[in-house]
Design a protein around this motif. Structure first.
Motif, PDB file in Angstrom:
ATOM      1  N   LEU A 144       0.836  -1.195   0.000  1.00 12.31           N
ATOM      2  CA  LEU A 144       0.000   0.000   0.000  1.00 12.31           C
ATOM      3  C   LEU A 144       0.873   1.247   0.000  1.00 12.31           C
ATOM      4  O   LEU A 144       0.602   2.226  -0.704  1.00 12.31           O
ATOM      5  N   LEU A 145       1.910   1.182   0.792  1.00 13.46           N
ATOM      6  CA  LEU A 145       2.819   2.320   0.873  1.00 13.46           C
ATOM      7  C   LEU A 145       3.413   2.650  -0.486  1.00 13.46           C
ATOM      8  O   LEU A 145       3.461   3.808  -0.905  1.00 13.46           O
ATOM      9  N   ILE A 146       3.814   1.634  -1.191  1.00  9.28           N
ATOM     10  CA  ILE A 146       4.416   1.851  -2.505  1.00  9.28           C
ATOM     11  C   ILE A 146       3.372   2.336  -3.509  1.00  9.28           C
ATOM     12  O   ILE A 146       3.616   3.272  -4.277  1.00  9.28           O
ATOM     13  N   LEU A 147       2.216   1.752  -3.471  1.00 12.87           N
ATOM     14  CA  LEU A 147       1.151   2.205  -4.369  1.00 12.87           C
ATOM     15  C   LEU A 147       0.834   3.676  -4.128  1.00 12.87           C
ATOM     16  O   LEU A 147       0.690   4.465  -5.065  1.00 12.87           O
ATOM     17  N   GLN A 148       0.758   4.038  -2.866  1.00 14.60           N
ATOM     18  CA  GLN A 148       0.401   5.410  -2.548  1.00 14.60           C
ATOM     19  C   GLN A 148       1.500   6.385  -2.977  1.00 14.60           C
ATOM     20  O   GLN A 148       1.223   7.497  -3.412  1.00 14.60           O
ATOM     21  N   THR A 149       2.716   5.929  -2.845  1.00 12.74           N
ATOM     22  CA  THR A 149       3.829   6.758  -3.300  1.00 12.74           C
ATOM     23  C   THR A 149       3.722   7.003  -4.805  1.00 12.74           C
ATOM     24  O   THR A 149       3.919   8.118  -5.282  1.00 12.74           O
ATOM     25  N   THR A 172      12.031  -4.180  -5.375  1.00 14.13           N
ATOM     26  CA  THR A 172      11.885  -5.038  -6.559  1.00 14.13           C
ATOM     27  C   THR A 172      10.933  -6.194  -6.289  1.00 14.13           C
ATOM     28  O   THR A 172      10.021  -6.448  -7.072  1.00 14.13           O
ATOM     29  N   THR A 173      11.117  -6.847  -5.183  1.00 15.00           N
ATOM     30  CA  THR A 173      10.262  -8.018  -4.935  1.00 15.00           C
ATOM     31  C   THR A 173       8.820  -7.604  -4.674  1.00 15.00           C
ATOM     32  O   THR A 173       7.895  -8.285  -5.100  1.00 15.00           O
ATOM     33  N   ILE A 174       8.643  -6.489  -4.008  1.00 13.39           N
ATOM     34  CA  ILE A 174       7.270  -6.050  -3.762  1.00 13.39           C
ATOM     35  C   ILE A 174       6.609  -5.657  -5.085  1.00 13.39           C
ATOM     36  O   ILE A 174       5.445  -5.983  -5.338  1.00 13.39           O
ATOM     37  N   ILE A 175       7.376  -5.009  -5.935  1.00 10.88           N
ATOM     38  CA  ILE A 175       6.838  -4.629  -7.237  1.00 10.88           C
ATOM     39  C   ILE A 175       6.564  -5.860  -8.098  1.00 10.88           C
ATOM     40  O   ILE A 175       5.589  -5.893  -8.851  1.00 10.88           O
ATOM     41  N   ASP A 176       7.379  -6.857  -7.945  1.00  8.93           N
ATOM     42  CA  ASP A 176       7.095  -8.118  -8.639  1.00  8.93           C
ATOM     43  C   ASP A 176       5.688  -8.582  -8.328  1.00  8.93           C
ATOM     44  O   ASP A 176       4.907  -8.916  -9.208  1.00  8.93           O
ATOM     45  N   ARG A 177       5.406  -8.598  -7.044  1.00  9.49           N
ATOM     46  CA  ARG A 177       4.094  -9.084  -6.622  1.00  9.49           C
ATOM     47  C   ARG A 177       2.972  -8.179  -7.118  1.00  9.49           C
ATOM     48  O   ARG A 177       1.950  -8.639  -7.618  1.00  9.49           O
ATOM     49  N   LEU A 178       3.194  -6.892  -6.981  1.00 10.70           N
ATOM     50  CA  LEU A 178       2.173  -5.938  -7.407  1.00 10.70           C
ATOM     51  C   LEU A 178       1.932  -6.046  -8.909  1.00 10.70           C
ATOM     52  O   LEU A 178       0.790  -5.919  -9.365  1.00 10.70           O
ATOM     53  N   SER A 179       2.987  -6.263  -9.646  1.00  3.80           N
ATOM     54  CA  SER A 179       2.811  -6.293 -11.088  1.00  3.80           C
ATOM     55  C   SER A 179       2.175  -7.609 -11.526  1.00  3.80           C
ATOM     56  O   SER A 179       1.395  -7.657 -12.451  1.00  3.80           O
TER      57      SER A 179
END
Lengths: 190, 190
Positions: free
Chosen positions: B64-69, B93-100
């Motif tokens: 959520l933090l990254i999305l909001q950023t 990178t790994t969090i973005i992997d999951r989000l993507s």
DNA sequence: CTATAATGTTTAGAGTTCAAAGTAATTGAC
DNA sequence: GTCAATTACTTTGAACTCTAAACATTATAG
């Protein structure tokens, strides 16, 4: 392990020669956001601390924490340890797995009650505990202890306040998902 | 992710009918230990908070933090995001992997500088952000905002103080292991 | 213009953490 | 005495987090 999902600011510290460009939003931050940022920084520092510790001493914070708990209390069951360090039983199991693989602790099934698993230290662990821990801890402890008395208690009070509010938050939100929560006598560990 | 490897006490909260037997050591605790215990509780609460959040909204705190950023800044490189949320690039990178993988963000290699990877939100993510977050945050925020003004600033000051001391600790201890540390302009991310 | 340094990202490997599901063992109710 | 509930622990699956090393690309020095 992050609370602050509603903000995106920077530590604003030591960003180097040219002024940190990320700091621009800081003005628009309210106090609540700043609290969350501070917490994020604390949590991160804590994490890095643990990692560094393991580089120096070969043991991470939770590992050391569990070893030290065992040193105090001789022999405990897995559940006891979990309660004492406030981690879930599952977490303690995996940490003990690693510790036992490296010969620091020994598991022993209870004889009267065979569900129980007692854990105790080995000689090696006691040795490791003697000369291992300190170094990294020192700096923070030192600084804290150098503070004046009222500052120390202010910090302590504040932290306890935050901890309490967060616990409450958790309990508040819980019943929606887990109706059994309210009857339990030990909400510390789920 | 635990600092307090020198103590083993309990939250001492809601332990149920018969008085918590683990609380006995509390008397012997000095203020420093109590600070660490408070921090442990805060960190744990924060962690549980994130887990619960993901049960309710399907997104964890860091996600959520990254999305909001990204919502604030439109399009950022992976490195920018990392700096903004103060996590390592690898973690982002790994969090973005999951989000993507779930279709919330899209990666796009830079055209001028092909080393860079830009990340931006999808429609779906914007939608999810609108109705997703709040609930769990509320309780803590509410409580905090109900505090009197001086209490709020006291807490904020204290947390920042602790964060600062911990950062310092990290910087102090570092040179032993990493001599390059001192020259770097951005110690925020390693 | 090529070799080397610097920059940006990803991969690999290790650890922590939790909830939920699974396995034993014990206790309690009938 | 047996069957169900409870208790204690482990396993499994999913996230998060870091550092270090590998890759790729761009910039710089000679």
């Amino acid at each position: 392990m992050n609370i602050s999902y509603s903000i995106d600011q920077q530590q604003g510290k030591l960003q180097g020669k040219n002024h940190d460009p990320l700091l621009e939003d800081e003005k628009s931050m309210n106090r609540y956001d700043e609290v969350l940022v501070a917490l994020r920084r604390i949590i991160r520092a804590t994490d890095l601390h643990s990692k560094q510790l393991s580089k120096v001493s070969g043991l991470t914070s939770p590992q050391l924490l569990i070893l030290q708990t065992l040193r105090h209390h001789g022999e405990l069951t897995v559940g006891d340890v979990a309660r004492r360090v406030s981690l879930s039983q599952a977490t303690v199991t995996t940490i003990i797995d690693r510790l036992s693989k490296r010969g620091f602790v020994v598991r022993e099934r209870g004889s009267t009650d065979k569900r129980k698993v007692f854990v105790h230290l080995t000689e090696q662990a006691i040795q490791a505990l003697v000369d291992a821990p300190r170094p990294l801890q020192d700096s923070f402890v030192q600084q804290f202890q150098d503070l004046r008395d009222w500052e120390q208690s202010m910090i302590l009070t504040s932290l306890e306040r935050v901890a309490y509010m967060m616990d409450a938050q958790h309990i508040d939100a819980s019943p929606v998902l887990d109706l059994g929560q309210l009857d339990r006598t030990d909400p510390g560990n789920h």
